[in-house]
Write a protein that holds these residues in place. Structure first.
Motif, short mmCIF file in Angstrom:
data_model
loop_
_atom_site.label_atom_id
_atom_site.label_comp_id
_atom_site.label_asym_id
_atom_site.label_seq_id
_atom_site.Cartn_x
_atom_site.Cartn_y
_atom_site.Cartn_z
N LYS A 1 33.42 37.33 41.17
CA LYS A 1 33.96 38.31 40.24
C LYS A 1 33.21 38.31 38.92
CE LYS A 1 38.70 38.58 42.01
NZ LYS A 1 40.14 38.32 41.72
N GLU A 2 32.60 37.18 38.57
CA GLU A 2 31.83 37.08 37.34
C GLU A 2 30.38 37.56 37.51
OE1 GLU A 2 32.08 33.00 36.27
OE2 GLU A 2 34.24 33.08 35.76
N SER A 3 29.97 37.75 38.75
CA SER A 3 28.60 38.19 39.03
C SER A 3 28.39 39.60 38.47
CB SER A 3 28.33 38.17 40.53
OG SER A 3 27.03 38.62 40.82
N PRO A 4 27.23 39.86 37.83
CA PRO A 4 26.98 41.19 37.25
C PRO A 4 26.66 42.24 38.31
CG PRO A 4 25.06 39.79 36.98
CD PRO A 4 26.14 38.92 37.55
N ALA B 1 36.06 33.43 42.48
CA ALA B 1 36.03 33.53 41.02
C ALA B 1 34.60 33.73 40.51
CB ALA B 1 36.63 32.26 40.41
N LYS B 2 33.64 33.02 41.10
CA LYS B 2 32.24 33.19 40.69
C LYS B 2 31.73 34.58 41.04
CE LYS B 2 30.84 28.33 41.01
NZ LYS B 2 29.95 27.35 41.70
N ARG C 1 28.01 43.18 43.95
CA ARG C 1 27.49 42.41 42.81
C ARG C 1 26.10 41.83 43.10
NH1 ARG C 1 31.99 41.47 39.45
NH2 ARG C 1 33.44 43.18 39.92
#
Length: 408
Positions: A372-375, A369-370, A158
């Protein structure tokens, strides 16, 4: 300053680093004195008084004198050892789950069991020192001041990863923190480490380079070439063998006629150290650093152990018994050693340590969690960090006759 304590609510990820070139401090997680009852603070010398702890396993020295077994520490440092190692352990366990859930693709080499090497080293280093290692590098990145988010994001490819998602598990990197990467070619980081030490000497930097390799890489010819040139030029490099006793699935006794890796430098002095003991590692690195700055290369062999297999594709139980693994966990685990020391010195109670564990778990979960949200990285990143811009270089086809593109 390193002596200033932060509030417990500050992030676990804020590794303190070094604030002055003359101070030898760790990049361990800072703690508040509010975690320890004041009566226990006074008994354990938490307010700043130094503690002296004797390490149980003697150092084995080659062409040098062994340092003292009495190690100076403090309640603050011991608590930081515990919290940092527990955070690293939770991070690696989370990486295991990510790989099995197919969030991580490709290779993944975990460090759980070996945390005392990383944490103990940092306790005797400054930001002027450099580290370069092989592919088991997640915890080394944390120790050098990196963050959990950077590790998890890099593992998943990511954008927020420490190498922008382009390196993955084997290629963590943090130049600002003096970490020159995990390297995938076995043993190839050892001459690179000698080169970093050459730069330090040439630029008159008051620091050393630690170049880490495993027992499996200890038979590489390039290691001996690097030791030779480092000795000839008296380079401030410490060759660090993390001996976890298995090169992939091959036991050390099957691959090395002489598994005394600390003597492998021959003319280069060396020392064997209990790599499951943070304080022993700290003392050894302090000694080796002082030597290397004055005289040149030094070899350290850390007797350690990995709980996982060589990589996630290796179950780790076909070439060693489960009893062997559980035996090391019960008798030598670095986190449990520090836990017992903290309890015996009455620096912390069982409840205090449980509180630190809960904080660490929360921080790991939050960072994951952060991540996993990273593009995903931008497509343009495929072409970045490949060439120096502004030189008008041209990229050619395979036959070198047709110009494909002129690079910016």
């Amino acid at each position: 300053m390193a002596q200033q304590l932060c509030h417990r609510t500050r992030s676990l990820l804020r590794f303190s680093g070094i604030v002055s070139s003359s101070s030898a401090s760790s990049s361990l997680i800072p703690l508040s004195d509010s975690i320890i009852p004041r009566q226990q603070q006074q008994r354990a010398g938490f307010a700043g008084d130094a503690l002296t702890v004797d390490v149980p396993v003697p150092f084995k020295a080659h062409k040098c004198d062994a340092p003292s077994l009495s190690v100076e520490t403090s309640a603050q440092e011991l608590l930081s050892f515990f919290k940092t190692m527990f955070t690293m352990r939770r991070m690696e366990i989370a990486a295991d789950s990510l790989y099995k859930s197919k969030f991580i693709r490709g290779f993944c080499h975990l460090y759980d069991g070996q945390e005392a090497v990383c944490v103990g080293m940092e306790a005797s280093l400054t930001q002027k020192d450099s580290i370069i290692t092989a592919y088991r590098d997640h915890c080394i990145h944390l120790g050098r001041g990196g963050t959990l988010l950077e590790v998890f994001a890099e593992l998943m490819g990511r954008k927020d990863g420490c190498s922008l998602g382009k390196g993955g598990s084997m290629h963590m990197y943090n130049k600002k923190g003096g970490f020159f990467g995990g390297n995938g070619i076995v043993g190839a980081q050892t001459p690179l480490g000698a080169g970093l030490a050459f730069a330090q000497k040439y630029l008159k930097v008051d620091g050393v380079t630690l170049t880490l390799y495993g027992d499996g890489a200890a038979n590489q010819g390039q290691l001996f070439e690097a030791m030779n040139i480092a000795a000839l030029w008296s380079l401030p490099v410490i060759f660090v063998c993390e001996n976890n006793h298995y090169g992939m699935g091959t036991a050390e006794w099957r691959s090395a006629k002489s598994p005394e890796y600390y003597k492998r430098g021959d003319y280069v002095p060396g020392m064997k150290v209990d790599g499951m003991d943070c304080l022993a590692v700290k003392q050894a690195v302090k000694y080796a650093k002082e030597y290397a700055l004055k005289n040149g290369p030094f070899v350290l062999e850390f007797d350690t152990y990995r709980y996982h297999g060589h990589s996630m594709s290796d179950p780790g139980s076909t070439y060693r018994t489960r009893d062997e693994i559980s035996g090391v966990r019960q008798e030598r685990d670095p986190i449990e050693r520090i836990r017992k020391l903290l309890l015996s010195l009455e620096i912390a109670s069982v409840a205090d340590l449980k509180t630190l564990e809960k904080e660490a778990k929360s921080e790991v979960d939050e960072a994951l969690a952060k991540a996993k949200e990273s593009p995903q990285p931008d497509v343009s990143e495929l072409f970045s960090h490949i060439w120096v811009k502004g030189y008008g270089a041209e990229a050619y086809g395979a036959d070198r006759k047709e110009v494909i593109v002129k690079l910016p």
